[in-house]
Scaffold this motif. Structure first.
Motif, mmCIF file in Angstrom:
data_model
loop_
_atom_site.group_PDB
_atom_site.id
_atom_site.type_symbol
_atom_site.label_atom_id
_atom_site.label_comp_id
_atom_site.label_asym_id
_atom_site.label_seq_id
_atom_site.Cartn_x
_atom_site.Cartn_y
_atom_site.Cartn_z
ATOM 1 N N GLY A 305 -9.219 31.987 8.719
ATOM 2 C CA GLY A 305 -10.007 30.768 8.809
ATOM 3 C C GLY A 305 -10.859 30.535 7.574
ATOM 4 O O GLY A 305 -11.088 31.431 6.763
ATOM 5 N N TYR A 330 -6.445 26.754 6.889
ATOM 6 C CA TYR A 330 -5.660 26.816 8.124
ATOM 7 C C TYR A 330 -6.466 26.366 9.341
ATOM 8 O O TYR A 330 -6.031 25.539 10.136
ATOM 9 C CB TYR A 330 -5.148 28.241 8.323
ATOM 10 C CG TYR A 330 -4.389 28.443 9.615
ATOM 11 C CD1 TYR A 330 -3.077 28.005 9.743
ATOM 12 C CD2 TYR A 330 -4.995 29.078 10.699
ATOM 13 C CE1 TYR A 330 -2.376 28.184 10.933
ATOM 14 C CE2 TYR A 330 -4.306 29.262 11.889
ATOM 15 C CZ TYR A 330 -2.998 28.812 12.000
ATOM 16 O OH TYR A 330 -2.315 28.984 13.176
ATOM 17 N N SER A 331 -7.663 26.919 9.493
ATOM 18 C CA SER A 331 -8.538 26.558 10.607
ATOM 19 C C SER A 331 -9.973 26.666 10.138
ATOM 20 O O SER A 331 -10.280 27.378 9.175
ATOM 21 C CB SER A 331 -8.307 27.475 11.813
ATOM 22 O OG SER A 331 -8.578 28.824 11.468
ATOM 23 N N PRO A 335 -9.350 32.378 13.988
ATOM 24 C CA PRO A 335 -8.693 32.199 15.290
ATOM 25 C C PRO A 335 -8.947 33.389 16.218
ATOM 26 O O PRO A 335 -9.123 34.530 15.772
ATOM 27 C CB PRO A 335 -7.205 32.103 14.919
ATOM 28 C CG PRO A 335 -7.189 31.698 13.479
ATOM 29 C CD PRO A 335 -8.391 32.355 12.875
ATOM 30 N N VAL A 354 -7.285 20.707 8.087
ATOM 31 C CA VAL A 354 -6.744 21.961 8.598
ATOM 32 C C VAL A 354 -5.285 21.783 9.024
ATOM 33 O O VAL A 354 -4.752 20.666 9.049
ATOM 34 C CB VAL A 354 -7.581 22.479 9.793
ATOM 35 C CG1 VAL A 354 -9.026 22.724 9.376
ATOM 36 C CG2 VAL A 354 -7.528 21.497 10.962
ATOM 37 N N GLN A 355 -4.652 22.914 9.392
ATOM 38 C CA GLN A 355 -3.280 22.883 9.899
ATOM 39 C C GLN A 355 -3.228 22.030 11.172
ATOM 40 O O GLN A 355 -4.128 22.085 12.005
ATOM 41 C CB GLN A 355 -2.819 24.323 10.170
ATOM 42 C CG GLN A 355 -1.322 24.478 10.249
ATOM 43 C CD GLN A 355 -0.833 24.594 11.687
ATOM 44 O OE1 GLN A 355 -1.610 24.475 12.632
ATOM 45 N NE2 GLN A 355 0.461 24.830 11.840
ATOM 46 N N LYS A 357 -1.990 21.884 14.046
ATOM 47 C CA LYS A 357 -2.087 22.358 15.419
ATOM 48 C C LYS A 357 -3.457 22.966 15.746
ATOM 49 O O LYS A 357 -3.711 23.331 16.895
ATOM 50 C CB LYS A 357 -1.000 23.401 15.692
ATOM 51 C CG LYS A 357 0.412 22.827 15.725
ATOM 52 C CD LYS A 357 1.413 23.888 16.136
ATOM 53 C CE LYS A 357 2.821 23.303 16.234
ATOM 54 N NZ LYS A 357 3.817 24.324 16.667
ATOM 55 N N GLN A 358 -4.311 23.073 14.752
ATOM 56 C CA GLN A 358 -5.591 23.740 14.969
ATOM 57 C C GLN A 358 -6.634 22.770 15.514
ATOM 58 O O GLN A 358 -6.669 21.594 15.137
ATOM 59 C CB GLN A 358 -6.089 24.375 13.671
ATOM 60 C CG GLN A 358 -5.111 25.370 13.075
ATOM 61 C CD GLN A 358 -4.661 26.401 14.095
ATOM 62 O OE1 GLN A 358 -5.481 27.095 14.691
ATOM 63 N NE2 GLN A 358 -3.348 26.502 14.307
ATOM 64 N N SER A 359 -7.479 23.280 16.388
ATOM 65 C CA SER A 359 -8.527 22.454 16.989
ATOM 66 C C SER A 359 -9.642 22.205 15.981
ATOM 67 O O SER A 359 -9.780 22.923 14.984
ATOM 68 C CB SER A 359 -9.087 23.134 18.235
ATOM 69 O OG SER A 359 -9.676 24.384 17.890
ATOM 70 N N MET A 360 -10.440 21.198 16.265
ATOM 71 C CA MET A 360 -11.553 20.847 15.390
ATOM 72 C C MET A 360 -12.860 21.078 16.148
ATOM 73 O O MET A 360 -13.097 20.467 17.189
ATOM 74 C CB MET A 360 -11.449 19.384 14.967
ATOM 75 C CG MET A 360 -12.453 18.961 13.906
ATOM 76 S SD MET A 360 -12.290 19.879 12.357
ATOM 77 C CE MET A 360 -10.569 19.585 11.942
ATOM 78 N N ARG A 366 -12.360 15.390 11.480
ATOM 79 C CA ARG A 366 -11.022 15.812 11.076
ATOM 80 C C ARG A 366 -10.453 14.854 10.030
ATOM 81 O O ARG A 366 -10.490 13.639 10.198
ATOM 82 C CB ARG A 366 -10.091 15.857 12.284
ATOM 83 C CG ARG A 366 -8.750 16.510 11.990
ATOM 84 C CD ARG A 366 -7.830 16.513 13.195
ATOM 85 N NE ARG A 366 -6.802 17.538 13.046
ATOM 86 C CZ ARG A 366 -6.728 18.653 13.750
ATOM 87 N NH1 ARG A 366 -7.627 18.888 14.693
ATOM 88 N NH2 ARG A 366 -5.776 19.538 13.534
#
Length: 668
Positions: A305, A330-331, A335, A354-355, A357-360, A366
């Motif tokens: 991260g 990535y995040s 993670p 970020v990637q 699929k990653q949450s914010m 975002r």
């Protein structure tokens, strides 16, 4: 129509401008500053062109930085080690003594020759092997610190703490070639108070670009990294763009370290808590955090991260306060379960790319589109000018509003309404005998566009100050065939009936022009423009009641080199007076520009590193002058004049979110 345009423009700018408060280091502790109030220590010179004798001058300069640091005579502070730009093949640097409270020591690179070295460029501290290359080796880097119990790396048989650098300032340096960049490890002195100030530097290394590990918070005196670039090149183990670590077992209320206007780059994370740290707090203001890992987890890829807490100790907790920052990686957080060790606050606009699929996390905005400007900042700056050019930018954003033909003006709030006090003057009639007929003072409602008052025929260079129910307007008395004369004071409680009295009389063949008034602890201060002894400069006067004024003898502002300094606007926020003023054309800039300076005593002045604060852009001719400013609904608006200084001019507006005090402080 004016109200509609003005309000829409403000809303537009609020959507795209990041604003907020700035972290400040007290200039009174810095022996390089004009208003330094601490003990005056030794000045030591380092240059490969010196004779390497005693470092007392450039001619006698030491050849190595370590020799200069070793020559610091005592721990009472106020010492300066000044280094000529060059490549210095050195590692494990440590001064003989720390600085002192209120009297820091400084290690500074003379990047532009202004301190007498005759050089230009980086002071490059290269800790690599000069024959074999990059020295990836634990405890080997620009700043000395060792642990005799460490199993690998630079095993010296002793433990040495970087706490010897306490209360030092590091400025205009580029570090490379070793394990750490501008990084301080307290080792066996962990758990003590510690402060370093790092400004306008590049820190690069295998493990860390910069950081501080294992102090406890020193209230009101955190370590500060300002306008710096940090790069680390490894992703294995305890690595990060910047590594931080505190020693308290509970989270402190103040930060251990503050990063302001910095860029941090690493293959896997931009910021990390050290494995051995306890509770750690760090603040980031207007920073760029870049982690290059955008891995594909379906193929077994992993990331720690952008903000990393992987491998933290059982008592390791990281809290970050983010203000007006942009992140990429990535995040946002590490993670998985390690993310439970981090907490954060956000203020202003905090964005993250970020990637997909990653949450914010809550409080982050975002970004869906590739942040081109952010990644353009990823490379280390080639020269000090590149670093300063990237980071020393005025926080003001110009609003697409034009108030038509006008020049000198003051925005004020009177009885709850925003008004613009300005003068109308037809300079095409100067020296014709009809100049005074087309010269007056006016007040306009900024919300409706209505002209509320027209008075003071034959006067110009308007400045206004509101005191309760009374509108005070100061203006210079014009002539038909000569320049302007004395400054007069107009007052009204209804904007219809006005009284006039002399405020500042001219002396001899002097002429007076713009003026500005503010309040301080002693009453009121006026800065007023004169054509003597320098055309132009400004002087100062004081008053207890805005009516009777006394000139302050001997105080004359003439810039750095007895140069053109006109159109002052003065404000006071303890402990500084701030003056924005017009500076003549300078190389590389468009025409007349606005500068900003500050002083504690109206005598010794410090220029903002962001100068020019305002410069003419497209459609503005060659002039950004005659500024004045006010606060309105939580934002600061700067009104300024455009044109060519001869045949035309108009008033436009720039703004910055937040208070006027924060705006001024953010410029230093």
């Amino acid at each position: 129509m004016m109200n509609t345009i003005f309000n829409r423009s403000i809303k537009l700018v609020l959507c795209v401008v990041a604003g907020g408060s700035s972290v400040l280091f007290a200039a009174g502790w810095d022996p390089m500053e004009v208003d330094y109030s601490g003990r005056k220590g030794a000045t030591i010179y380092v240059s490969t062109s010196g004779d390497n004798s005693d470092g007392s001058s450039w001619a006698k300069a030491f050849h190595t930085i370590q020799a200069g640091l070793s020559a610091v005579p005592d721990d009472k502070g106020g010492h300066r080690v000044i280094v000529r730009p060059d490549r210095y093949l050195e590692a494990n640097l440590a001064p003989a003594h720390p600085g002192a409270a209120g009297a820091y020591n400084v290690l500074v690179g003379d990047f532009d020759g202004a301190l007498g070295s005759g050089g230009a460029g980086w002071v490059l501290i290269d800790s690599g092997d000069p024959e074999k290359g990059f020295k990836s080796w634990d405890w080997w880097g620009p700043i000395r610190a060792t642990d005799k119990n460490w199993p690998t790396g630079n095993k010296t048989g002793e433990t040495f703490s970087a706490i010897i650098c306490d209360r030092w300032i590091f400025r205009n340096l580029y570090t490379a070639g070793g394990d750490g960049g501008l990084f301080w490890d307290l080792t066996d002195k962990s758990g003590q108070g510690f402060t370093v100030i790092v400004e306008d530097c590049v820190g690069s290394g295998r493990a860390f670009g910069g950081g501080v590990c294992y102090p406890i918070v020193r209230p009101g005196e955190p370590s500060v990294f300002r306008r710096c670039y940090f790069l680390s090149l490894d992703f294995v183990g305890d690595t990060a763009g910047v590594l931080v670590g505190g020693w308290e077992k509970t989270l402190p209320d103040e930060p251990h370290v503050v990063f302001e206007d910095c860029t941090m780059v690493n293959p896997d994370n931009a910021v990390a808590i050290s494995y051995a740290a306890h509770c750690t707090r760090a603040r980031f203001v207007n920073c760029r955090l870049i982690a290059l890992n955008f891995t594909q987890p379906e193929m077994g890829g992993k990331s720690t991260g952008i903000i990393c807490t992987q491998g933290h100790s059982p008592t390791g907790k990281l809290h970050v306060d983010l203000e007006d920052c942009i992140l990429a990686g990535y995040s946002v957080l590490t993670p998985g379960k390690d993310a439970e060790a981090v907490s954060f606050t956000t203020r202003g606009r905090v964005q993250a790319y970020v990637q997909f699929k990653q949450s914010m996390p809550e409080g982050f905005e975002r970004l869906g589109l590739w942040p081109t400007e952010l990644f353009a900042r990823m490379a280390p700056p080639k020269t000090p000018e590149d670093l300063k050019g990237n980071l020393h930018k005025s926080p003001l954003t110009k609003i697409p509003v034009n108030f038509g033909q006008a020049m000198e003006n003051t925005p004020v709030i009177y009885r709850g309404k925003p008004l613009l006090v300005y003068n109308f003057r037809d300079d095409s009639k100067n020296k014709t005998g009809d100049h005074l007929k087309d010269m007056d003072l006016r007040i306009q409602d900024l919300c409706t566009g209505e002209i509320l008052a027209k008075f003071g025929q034959g006067h110009s260079f308007a400045n206004a100050f509101v005191e309760g129910e009374t509108m005070h307007v100061f203006a210079s008395e014009g002539t038909d065939k000569d320049w302007f004369k004395s400054i007069y004071h107009f007052t009204s409680t209804d904007l219809k009936n006005w009284t006039r009295e002399l405020a500042i009389p001219l002396e001899g063949d002097e002429h007076l022009f713009n003026c500005s008034v503010c309040r301080d602890e002693q009453g009121y201060v006026m800065a007023y423009e004169s054509n003597q002894p320098v055309q132009f400069c400004f002087r100062f006067a004081r008053s207890k009641d805005l009516s009777a004024w006394e000139k302050i003898p001997g105080l004359i502002f003439t810039g750095e080199k007895k140069e053109y300094s006109a159109c002052p606007v003065i404000r006071y926020f303890v402990p500084y007076y701030y003056v924005m003023y017009l500076h003549a054309a300078i190389p590389g800039h468009n025409g007349w520009v606005t500068f900003l300076a500050r002083s504690k005593d109206l005598a010794a002045w410090q220029l903002s590193p962001m100068n020019p604060i305002l410069e003419a852009g497209q459609g503005e001719g060659c002039n950004n002058s005659d500024v004045d400013l006010f606060e309105w609904e939580g934002n600061t608006y700067v009104f300024y004049a455009t044109g060519d200084q001869q045949t035309w001019g108009s008033v436009r507006v720039a703004m910055v979110p937040g208070s006027m005090k924060n705006f001024y402080e953010s410029c230093f």
